[in-house]
Design an enzyme around this catalytic site. Structure first.
Site, PDB file in Angstrom:
ATOM      1  N   GLU A 132       0.851  -1.193   0.000  1.00 34.58           N
ATOM      2  CA  GLU A 132       0.000   0.000   0.000  1.00 34.58           C
ATOM      3  C   GLU A 132       0.883   1.239   0.000  1.00 34.58           C
ATOM      4  OE1 GLU A 132      -3.229  -0.230  -0.430  1.00 34.58           O
ATOM      5  OE2 GLU A 132      -3.126  -2.417  -0.308  1.00 34.58           O
ATOM      6  N   GLY A 133       0.370   2.321  -0.550  1.00 38.01           N
ATOM      7  CA  GLY A 133       1.128   3.567  -0.579  1.00 38.01           C
ATOM      8  C   GLY A 133       1.834   3.801  -1.894  1.00 38.01           C
ATOM      9  N   CYS A 134       1.660   2.885  -2.831  1.00 35.73           N
ATOM     10  CA  CYS A 134       2.266   3.032  -4.152  1.00 35.73           C
ATOM     11  C   CYS A 134       1.184   3.464  -5.144  1.00 35.73           C
ATOM     12  CB  CYS A 134       2.878   1.712  -4.612  1.00 35.73           C
ATOM     13  SG  CYS A 134       4.209   1.130  -3.545  1.00 35.73           S
ATOM     14  N   ALA A 135       1.555   4.327  -6.059  1.00 37.37           N
ATOM     15  CA  ALA A 135       0.601   4.783  -7.067  1.00 37.37           C
ATOM     16  C   ALA A 135       0.225   3.653  -8.017  1.00 37.37           C
ATOM     17  CB  ALA A 135       1.174   5.958  -7.848  1.00 37.37           C
ATOM     18  N   SER A 136       1.141   2.746  -8.277  1.00 37.24           N
ATOM     19  CA  SER A 136       0.869   1.609  -9.141  1.00 37.24           C
ATOM     20  C   SER A 136       0.675   0.365  -8.286  1.00 37.24           C
ATOM     21  CB  SER A 136       2.000   1.417 -10.151  1.00 37.24           C
ATOM     22  OG  SER A 136       3.235   1.725  -9.606  1.00 37.24           O
TER      23      SER A 136
END
Length: 136
Positions: free
Chosen positions: A48-52
C-alpha cells in the site's frame, strides 16, 4: 558498503551520463526480472502507498533475506530490481540496518522520481524492513 549487485548498478550509473539513459537502464533491469507468480499477487503481498500496483514476496532461508516482486508499471519494476540488488542475500538481521536512503542517493533517484514514485519507493523499503525485522 552495499552488496556487489548494488555496487554494479552504481558503476553503471556512473558510466551513463544522461538521466534518460539511467532511467532506461532501470526499466531494462525490471524487464529482466522474472514475473511474480499470479498466486503470489495477494492482498498480503501487495504494498500500500504506491501509485501503481506493487507486490513483494519475501523469503527467509538459512537466515538470509531475499524477495521477489512485481508491478504493473515498468519503472516501478525497475525500482524493485534496484531494491533486490540492495537487499537480496543479506543476513535477515542486517536488512533493517541498511541505509536505503543513503545508498539510493548514490544513484540520484530522488532527484528524478515523482513524489508519488518516491512515496511508493519508501513504502516498499518500509515493507522490506518490517518483514525482515519480524523474521529476525
Amino acid at each position: 558498503m552495499a552488496q556487489d549487485a548494488f555496487e554494479d548498478i552504481v558503476a553503471d550509473f556512473e558510466f551513463l551520463d544522461d538521466w534518460e539513459d539511467r532511467y532506461r537502464h532501470v526499466i531494462d533491469m525490471g524487464k529482466a526480472m522474472d514475473p511474480l507468480d499470479d498466486a503470489l499477487r495477494t492482498p498480503a503481498t501487495k504494498v500500500e502507498g504506491c501509485a501503481s500496483q506493487v507486490w513483494l514476496h519475501p523469503v527467509v532461508e538459512d537466515g538470509r533475506f531475499r524477495f521477489d516482486g512485481d508491478s504493473d508499471a515498468l519503472i516501478v519494476r525497475g525500482l524493485i530490481a534496484v531494491l533486490r540488488a540492495l537487499y537480496n542475500g543479506l543476513p535477515v538481521a542486517e536488512v533493517p540496518k541498511v541505509d536505503a536512503g543513503g545508498e539510493l542517493a548514490r544513484l540520484s533517484l530522488q532527484d528524478h522520481l515523482s513524489a508519488q514514485r518516491s512515496n511508493g519507493l519508501r513504502a516498499m523499503i518500509g515493507r522490506i524492513r518490517e518483514t525482515a525485522a519480524a523474521a529476525a
